[in-house]
Scaffold this motif. Structure first.
Motif, PDB file in Angstrom:
ATOM      1  N   MET A   1      13.099   0.331  19.487  1.00 50.22           N
ATOM      2  CA  MET A   1      11.994   0.656  18.924  1.00 50.22           C
ATOM      3  C   MET A   1      11.524   1.268  17.444  1.00 50.22           C
ATOM      4  SD  MET A   1       9.386  -2.249  19.942  1.00 50.22           S
ATOM      5  CE  MET A   1       8.262  -1.726  19.132  1.00 50.22           C
ATOM      6  N   SER A   2      12.114   2.657  17.865  1.00 50.96           N
ATOM      7  CA  SER A   2      12.508   3.500  16.801  1.00 50.96           C
ATOM      8  C   SER A   2      13.593   2.706  16.295  1.00 50.96           C
ATOM      9  CB  SER A   2      13.033   4.986  17.482  1.00 50.96           C
ATOM     10  OG  SER A   2      13.290   5.279  16.388  1.00 50.96           O
ATOM     11  N   THR A   3      14.707   2.045  16.248  1.00 47.45           N
ATOM     12  CA  THR A   3      15.294   1.295  15.361  1.00 47.45           C
ATOM     13  C   THR A   3      14.793   0.299  14.804  1.00 47.45           C
ATOM     14  OG1 THR A   3      17.212   2.044  16.903  1.00 47.45           O
ATOM     15  CG2 THR A   3      18.029   0.208  15.094  1.00 47.45           C
ATOM     16  N   ALA A   4      13.964  -0.111  16.041  1.00 46.74           N
ATOM     17  CA  ALA A   4      13.402  -1.087  14.932  1.00 46.74           C
ATOM     18  C   ALA A   4      12.343  -1.100  13.891  1.00 46.74           C
ATOM     19  CB  ALA A   4      12.735  -2.104  15.880  1.00 46.74           C
ATOM     20  N   LYS A   5      11.687   0.070  13.696  1.00 50.58           N
ATOM     21  CA  LYS A   5      11.261   0.314  12.869  1.00 50.58           C
ATOM     22  C   LYS A   5      11.592   1.326  11.936  1.00 50.58           C
ATOM     23  CE  LYS A   5       7.205   2.116  16.185  1.00 50.58           C
ATOM     24  NZ  LYS A   5       6.525   3.294  16.308  1.00 50.58           N
ATOM     25  N   MET A   6      12.980   1.540  11.377  1.00 49.04           N
ATOM     26  CA  MET A   6      13.481   2.367  10.412  1.00 49.04           C
ATOM     27  C   MET A   6      14.291   1.251  10.104  1.00 49.04           C
ATOM     28  SD  MET A   6      15.307   5.238  12.157  1.00 49.04           S
ATOM     29  CE  MET A   6      16.603   5.811  10.216  1.00 49.04           C
ATOM     30  N   ARG A   7      15.149  -0.166  11.018  1.00 49.37           N
ATOM     31  CA  ARG A   7      15.477  -1.038  10.163  1.00 49.37           C
ATOM     32  C   ARG A   7      14.503  -2.172   9.076  1.00 49.37           C
ATOM     33  NH1 ARG A   7      16.596  -2.952  14.503  1.00 49.37           N
ATOM     34  NH2 ARG A   7      15.607  -4.681  15.270  1.00 49.37           N
ATOM     35  N   VAL A   8      13.130  -2.181   9.634  1.00 48.31           N
ATOM     36  CA  VAL A   8      12.623  -3.238   9.040  1.00 48.31           C
ATOM     37  C   VAL A   8      11.304  -1.783   7.869  1.00 48.31           C
ATOM     38  CG1 VAL A   8      10.979  -4.125  10.751  1.00 48.31           C
ATOM     39  CG2 VAL A   8       9.905  -2.458   9.653  1.00 48.31           C
ATOM     40  N   LEU A   9      12.192  -0.782   7.687  1.00 52.00           N
ATOM     41  CA  LEU A   9      12.117  -0.310   6.617  1.00 52.00           C
ATOM     42  C   LEU A   9      12.371  -0.323   5.405  1.00 52.00           C
ATOM     43  CD1 LEU A   9       9.870   3.089   8.056  1.00 52.00           C
ATOM     44  CD2 LEU A   9       8.720   0.796   6.675  1.00 52.00           C
ATOM     45  N   LYS A  10      13.711  -0.779   5.816  1.00 51.85           N
ATOM     46  CA  LYS A  10      14.892  -0.544   4.989  1.00 51.85           C
ATOM     47  C   LYS A  10      15.359  -0.813   3.658  1.00 51.85           C
ATOM     48  CE  LYS A  10      19.698  -1.794   4.953  1.00 51.85           C
ATOM     49  NZ  LYS A  10      19.911  -2.851   3.536  1.00 51.85           N
ATOM     50  N   PRO A  11      14.513  -2.130   3.437  1.00 48.63           N
ATOM     51  CA  PRO A  11      14.323  -2.361   1.984  1.00 48.63           C
ATOM     52  C   PRO A  11      13.503  -1.332   1.177  1.00 48.63           C
ATOM     53  CG  PRO A  11      13.931  -4.229   3.506  1.00 48.63           C
ATOM     54  CD  PRO A  11      14.122  -3.384   4.219  1.00 48.63           C
ATOM     55  N   GLN A  12      12.799  -1.030   1.729  1.00 47.34           N
ATOM     56  CA  GLN A  12      11.605  -0.072   0.948  1.00 47.34           C
ATOM     57  C   GLN A  12      12.488   1.306   0.703  1.00 47.34           C
ATOM     58  OE1 GLN A  12       8.437   0.878   1.522  1.00 47.34           O
ATOM     59  NE2 GLN A  12       7.823  -0.529   3.553  1.00 47.34           N
ATOM     60  N   ILE A  13      13.338   1.995   1.779  1.00 49.89           N
ATOM     61  CA  ILE A  13      14.540   2.866   1.774  1.00 49.89           C
ATOM     62  C   ILE A  13      15.637   2.591   0.325  1.00 49.89           C
ATOM     63  CG2 ILE A  13      16.534   4.260   2.933  1.00 49.89           C
ATOM     64  CD1 ILE A  13      14.965   4.040   5.055  1.00 49.89           C
ATOM     65  N   ASP A  14      15.949   1.475   0.487  1.00 45.91           N
ATOM     66  CA  ASP A  14      17.137   0.315  -0.539  1.00 45.91           C
ATOM     67  C   ASP A  14      16.197   1.359  -2.127  1.00 45.91           C
ATOM     68  OD1 ASP A  14      18.639   0.368   0.963  1.00 45.91           O
ATOM     69  OD2 ASP A  14      18.552  -1.789   1.346  1.00 45.91           O
ATOM     70  N   GLU A  15      15.615   0.962  -2.165  1.00 47.60           N
ATOM     71  CA  GLU A  15      14.477   1.126  -3.246  1.00 47.60           C
ATOM     72  C   GLU A  15      14.452   2.297  -3.694  1.00 47.60           C
ATOM     73  OE1 GLU A  15      11.371   1.900  -5.964  1.00 47.60           O
ATOM     74  OE2 GLU A  15      10.962   2.288  -4.265  1.00 47.60           O
TER      75      GLU A  15
END
Length: 620
Positions: free
Chosen positions: A398-412
């Motif tokens: 679940m921790s990995t999934a949360k970071m994965r869905v935030l990836k577009p914002q981190i890329d921004e």
């Protein structure tokens, strides 16, 4: 060649032929010469025979004189030996005591144990398992009598069998002097009682410092297929009185001078041990072990120990000791609770040892009671461990999934802030995690909590005698490596065989690594990490090829189950719902924890230091 030269050569040849014919000896001359030579040969032969007789006579005189001197010395030695005289020469005799577990052969020469066979076990190639035999094991002590030093190993004792499984070796005199070495074996036990006693020897026998200087020497034979790991898990172990167990083990030789009281000394192999135990403790000891490097040698190590056992001949004293000859089985050794013999098992220190002693071994022993296949036992044990760890696995996913869905914002964030402002990027990323309620360490912490179990299993399998010579699938012995192909050459750091369980373990780890990289953004942020993550399974392939196949099989099954759990969790986790929840969290006012506040303060302070360093001297 001209005509004159040819004519000259012919004339010279003719002259030489004429000279030889004129001087040729007659038949009478030849016969006379032969008679002279025969006469000379006969004279020389007579002289040689006469010289040989003289040498032989002189040798016999010298030998007779030496024999006479030796006889005088022997006579003087026997006369000085007194009550020991009848025991200096003799014939070696053997006596056997045995029960269902061990067979002990005793010798009257030295009054010592000659050989020990463990009847329930065999070597890896099917021979009877003999811990030692003959002069490969020596045990005894020195003492003084009539200013002369004697060793029990050089004396032929009288044999007096006191019972079905009790033998006493004795030296006795006319005035009721007696030195007795007794060995007793109880039913269904690996312990041999050893009793040393003396009567009426106070004014005859003596030992330095009122202690028997026991000397124990043993060549340890190789019993297992994997010599490298048998050496690694063997050595000398010893327990200090009211203290912990220490050891000299591993692939190197060593020695230790033990100046404090010692309870027992163990010559330990990977799965079997010979242990000398003193009821009254040994005042001090010296131990030494030497690894035999030659892999073609049938012996693995040379162990020796010298121990001072309190003993006073003037007091009609006695010393009570014991020998343990048996397997390094946890519950067998644990039965001698007061001796801490089970501590010779290398189950790991601290929490790793606790996991093995109080979790893994009890469960393994319970399953062993009604399941005959040790491969199935390992499978069930692995399933139970993974079931217990499932909440941590789920939390990590679940921790990995949360970071994965935030990836577009981190890329921004990465596009908005240039690379040379790494600290600012990090602050913005951490702010995003804090607003969304994501802990970037949430995926690592569950994995960290699983590490003690992984390390505990790493220590358990190579030292577990339960797996010894137990087969499963293609593996003939789960306690050592499984080989599906013996190579005609040796590969450095790999070996001369191919272990299939190790190949399967490496393959499943590569597959699991690939799944993890697909679920995270680490490869996009740090491209170099992608190759490094694949290096670990390759290293496992080399590292575990020589290890116990049971361990490789456990890691293979464990990783396979983890892959299955990950794929199963993925089917039931809605990442869109997770993203919606994280966005809702971002809209809420963020509350800083004390740790976050301190972290931000440290980051700001570091930025100020970097700015100060960036200013040129004299510039405001």
């Amino acid at each position: 060649m001209d005509k004159n030269s040819i004519t000259g050569l012919l004339l010279i040849t003719a002259i030489l032929a004429l000279f030889w014919w004129m001087n040729k000896p007659s038949e009478e001359d030849l016969a006379e010469r032969k008679r002279q030579l025969d006469s000379i040969n006969r004279v020389e032969q007579l002289r040689a025979v006469e010289a040989e007789k003289n040498v032989q006579a002189e040798s016999e005189d010298v030998t007779g004189e030496q024999q006479s001197q030796q006889n005088n010395k022997d006579s003087a030695r026997i006369q000085a030996a007194g009550i020991l005289a009848p025991y200096i020469k003799g014939e070696q005799q053997f006596t056997t005591i045995e029960n269902e577990k061990i067979k002990v052969t005793l010798s009257n020469l030295g009054g010592r144990i000659y050989s020990v066979e463990l009847k329930e076990y065999q070597t890896h190639d099917g021979r009877p398992l003999v811990l030692f035999e003959g002069n490969d094991n020596r045990y005894g002590f020195n003492f003084t009598y009539n200013t002369n030093i004697y060793h029990t190993n050089d004396l032929y004792f009288d044999v007096k069998k006191q019972g079905e499984n009790s033998v006493s070796f004795e030296i006795s005199g006319a005035d009721r002097e007696n030195l007795s070495l007794t060995y007793s074996l109880t039913d269904d036990a690996n312990m041999v009682e050893h009793h040393i006693s003396a009567e009426n020897l106070g004014n005859k026998f003596d030992v330095p410092r009122n202690a028997l200087d026991l000397e124990w020497y043993q060549k340890m034979p190789a019993q297992e297929k994997g010599r490298q790991f048998e050496t690694q898990y063997s050595g000398i172990y010893y327990k200090f009185f009211q203290n912990d167990v220490d050891d000299i083990s591993g692939n190197s030789s060593g020695s230790e001078d033990l100046r404090t009281p010692v309870k027992w000394i163990a010559f330990k192999d990977q799965f079997f041990s010979s242990i000398l135990i003193s009821d009254e403790n040994m005042a001090s000891a010296f131990v030494e072990t030497t690894v035999i490097e030659d892999e073609t040698n049938p012996m693995l190590r040379i162990n020796q120990a010298e121990a001072a056992v309190p003993f006073d001949f003037s007091e009609n004293d006695e010393a009570q000791m014991r020998f343990f000859f048996g397997p390094n089985h946890f519950y067998t050794l644990k039965a001698y609770e007061d001796l801490d013999l089970h501590q010779i098992l290398p189950l790991g220190w601290g929490i790793f040892g606790w996991i093995n002693r109080y979790a893994v071994i009890p469960v393994f022993n319970f399953l062993e009671g009604f399941i005959g296949s040790y491969g199935i036992i390992i499978l069930i044990l692995t399933l139970l461990i993974k079931l217990v760890l499932f909440p941590l696995t789920y939390k990590s996913y679940m921790s990995t999934a949360k970071m994965r869905v935030l990836k577009p914002q981190i890329d921004e964030i990465n596009e908005r802030i240039p690379k040379d402002k790494a600290m600012e990027r990090q602050q913005a990323t951490m702010a995003l995690y804090r607003k969304a309620g994501v802990n970037p360490m949430g995926g690592c912490l569950p994995m960290l909590l699983q590490m003690p179990i992984l390390i505990a299993m790493f220590r358990f399998f190579p030292s577990s005698i339960e797996l010894r010579q137990e087969s499963f699938l293609w593996a003939t012995d789960l306690s050592t490596y499984d080989s599906i192909w013996d190579l005609p050459f040796e590969i450095p750091f790999y070996g001369d065989h191919v272990s299939l369980f190790t190949l399967l373990m490496a393959a499943t780890n590569i597959f699991y690594t690939r799944i993890n990289q697909e679920m995270t953004q680490s490869s996009a942020q740090m491209p170099g990490m992608k190759g490094m993550m694949y290096m670990m399974p390759i290293m496992f392939l080399f590292f575990f090829n020589q290890y116990a196949s049971g361990l490789s099989y456990y890691y293979f099954v464990s990783t396979l189950i983890t892959v299955g759990q990950t794929l199963l969790i993925r089917q039931f986790v809605d990442e869109k719902a997770i993203l919606a929840k994280l966005k809702a969290n971002q809209k809420k006012p963020a509350k800083k924890s004390k740790f976050q506040a301190r972290l931000e303060a440290m980051q700001k302070q570091q930025q100020q230091v970097q700015k100060a360093k960036g200013k040129k001297p004299g510039k405001k």
